[in-house]
Motif scaffolding. Structure first.
Motif, short mmCIF file in Angstrom:
data_model
loop_
_atom_site.label_atom_id
_atom_site.label_comp_id
_atom_site.label_asym_id
_atom_site.label_seq_id
_atom_site.Cartn_x
_atom_site.Cartn_y
_atom_site.Cartn_z
N PHE A 58 -5.92 -4.02 -1.00
CA PHE A 58 -5.93 -2.56 -1.11
C PHE A 58 -7.24 -1.96 -0.59
O PHE A 58 -7.44 -0.76 -0.67
N TRP A 113 -4.47 0.59 -10.46
CA TRP A 113 -4.15 2.01 -10.51
C TRP A 113 -5.02 2.78 -9.52
O TRP A 113 -6.12 2.38 -9.18
N ASP A 114 -4.46 3.94 -9.11
CA ASP A 114 -5.13 4.82 -8.16
C ASP A 114 -5.94 5.84 -8.96
O ASP A 114 -5.37 6.65 -9.70
N ASN A 162 0.83 -1.21 0.00
CA ASN A 162 0.00 0.00 0.00
C ASN A 162 0.87 1.26 0.00
O ASN A 162 0.49 2.28 -0.59
N LEU A 164 0.58 -0.11 -9.99
CA LEU A 164 1.45 -1.26 -9.72
C LEU A 164 1.14 -2.35 -10.74
O LEU A 164 -0.02 -2.65 -11.03
N SER A 199 -8.57 -2.41 -10.80
CA SER A 199 -7.55 -3.38 -11.17
C SER A 199 -8.04 -4.25 -12.31
O SER A 199 -9.23 -4.58 -12.38
N PHE A 243 2.06 1.65 -3.46
CA PHE A 243 0.94 2.07 -4.30
C PHE A 243 0.74 3.59 -4.20
O PHE A 243 0.52 4.28 -5.20
N HIS A 255 1.42 4.91 -7.77
CA HIS A 255 0.06 5.10 -8.33
C HIS A 255 -0.44 4.00 -9.27
O HIS A 255 -1.64 3.86 -9.46
N ALA A 268 -9.43 2.80 -6.38
CA ALA A 268 -8.57 2.09 -7.33
C ALA A 268 -9.38 1.18 -8.22
O ALA A 268 -10.53 0.83 -7.90
#
Ligand code: OGA
Ligand code: MN
Length: 293
Positions: free
Chosen positions: A63, A247-248, A35, A44, A117, A38, A42, A115
């Motif tokens: 997350f 991604w954030d 985290n 991963l 994914s 991350f 921003h 986020a």
């Protein structure tokens, strides 16, 4: 378990993680480290994963809890919060590619997902990259005059803006019922995990800016988007089988590319992670209902 992390750009946007098997249990220390990375990078990229829908959902939960999805009709079998995206022929020779212009996900929600994914199921032989742009850097490099101009501005985010550059996928009756009313979010926000300011923009959903005439609001948005989507802020992800990318949605905007042979299949599992509602409440009005009251 431990892992190696390699930055993918010189500007801390995107990092590749190797040495982890996300089907295995992850202890609290590792989770904290992930985290932290991350919040720093921003985006991963976990290489060499092979996750079922259930294992992918569990990996996402490292997350935070999962967020529900707009489209209820593309769920992975048996997993309500895992959906499946693929290039689909909506009319003869006409294909729907989700996410084909820069945006941040589900920004019309009162508390949008922190986020998103994706995990590969099938990839085309070439193309179909995902581009990410860092909106912390984009904010930092705005002229002071522009920073001053946009401070305190708030935008209305609807499911589909009247000014959207592309059509949204049709909502099924069940999905429409679950749709929240449009939300109001500041244009400039502060990231709760890294303390940095960022531009929060989404041309497919931003319908207006409070207190501004639409023409001027959309011109401002176009100017900010042209600035924020410059290549110098970008990490362009080239997919490999086995990738799980997270991604954030606050730190980056992203876009899909429909540049591959549509006879080939691009199929990914997709999940989203909830944000903390308290953070959004603290930032001001959330919905039109609040505004009208
Ligand atoms: C998404 C999205 C981009 C892609 O899933 O939210 O925008 O490259 N996907 O598929
Ligand atoms: Mn998206």
């Amino acid at each position: 378990m431990s892992y190696t992390i390699t930055p993918m750009t010189s500007h801390q946007t995107g990092a590749e993680i190797r040495g982890l098997d996300l089907t295995r249990p992850v202890d609290a220390e590792l989770k904290t480290r992930l985290n932290r990375d991350f919040a720093k990078y921003h985006v991963l990229v976990f290489r060499d994963q092979k996750l079922s829908a259930a294992q992918f959902a569990a990996a996402g939960e490292l997350f935070g809890p999962l967020h529900s999805q707009h489209h209820k009709d593309i769920r992975a079998l048996g997993h309500p919060e895992v959906s499946e995206i693929r290039n689909t022929e909506v009319a003869p020779g006409k294909y729907m590619i989700a996410g084909e212009s820069f945006h941040t996900d589900h920004s019309n929600h009162p508390c949008p997902p922190r986020a998103t994914s994706l995990h590969t199921v099938t990839l085309p032989s070439r193309g179909g990259d995902t581009q990410f742009v860092n909106v912390h850097l984009a904010y930092d490099e705005l002229p002071d005059e522009m920073k001053h101009r946009i401070e305190g501005l708030k935008a209305v985010h609807a499911f589909e803006s009247r000014y959207t550059p592309r059509k949204m996928r049709e909502l099924s009756p069940e999905s429409r019922k679950a749709l929240p009313p449009p939300a109001i979010h500041p244009l400039v926000r502060t990231h709760p995990d890294n303390g940095r300011k960022f531009l929060y923009m989404n041309p497919v959903r931003m319908d207006s800016i409070l207190g501004m005439e639409d023409g001027a609001a959309m011109a401002l948005l176009r100017e900010l988007m042209a600035h924020a989507t410059q290549q110098k802020y970008e990490y362009r992800h080239k997919w490999l089988m086995g990738d799980m990318v997270i991604w954030d949605n606050r730190s980056v905007m992203h876009q899909a590319n429909g540049d591959y042979d549509m006879k080939e299949v691009r199929h990914l599992y997709r999940i989203m992670i909830q944000d903390d509602p308290a953070l959004w409440t603290a930032e001001g009005e959330k919905t039109l209902a609040v505004m009208a009251a």
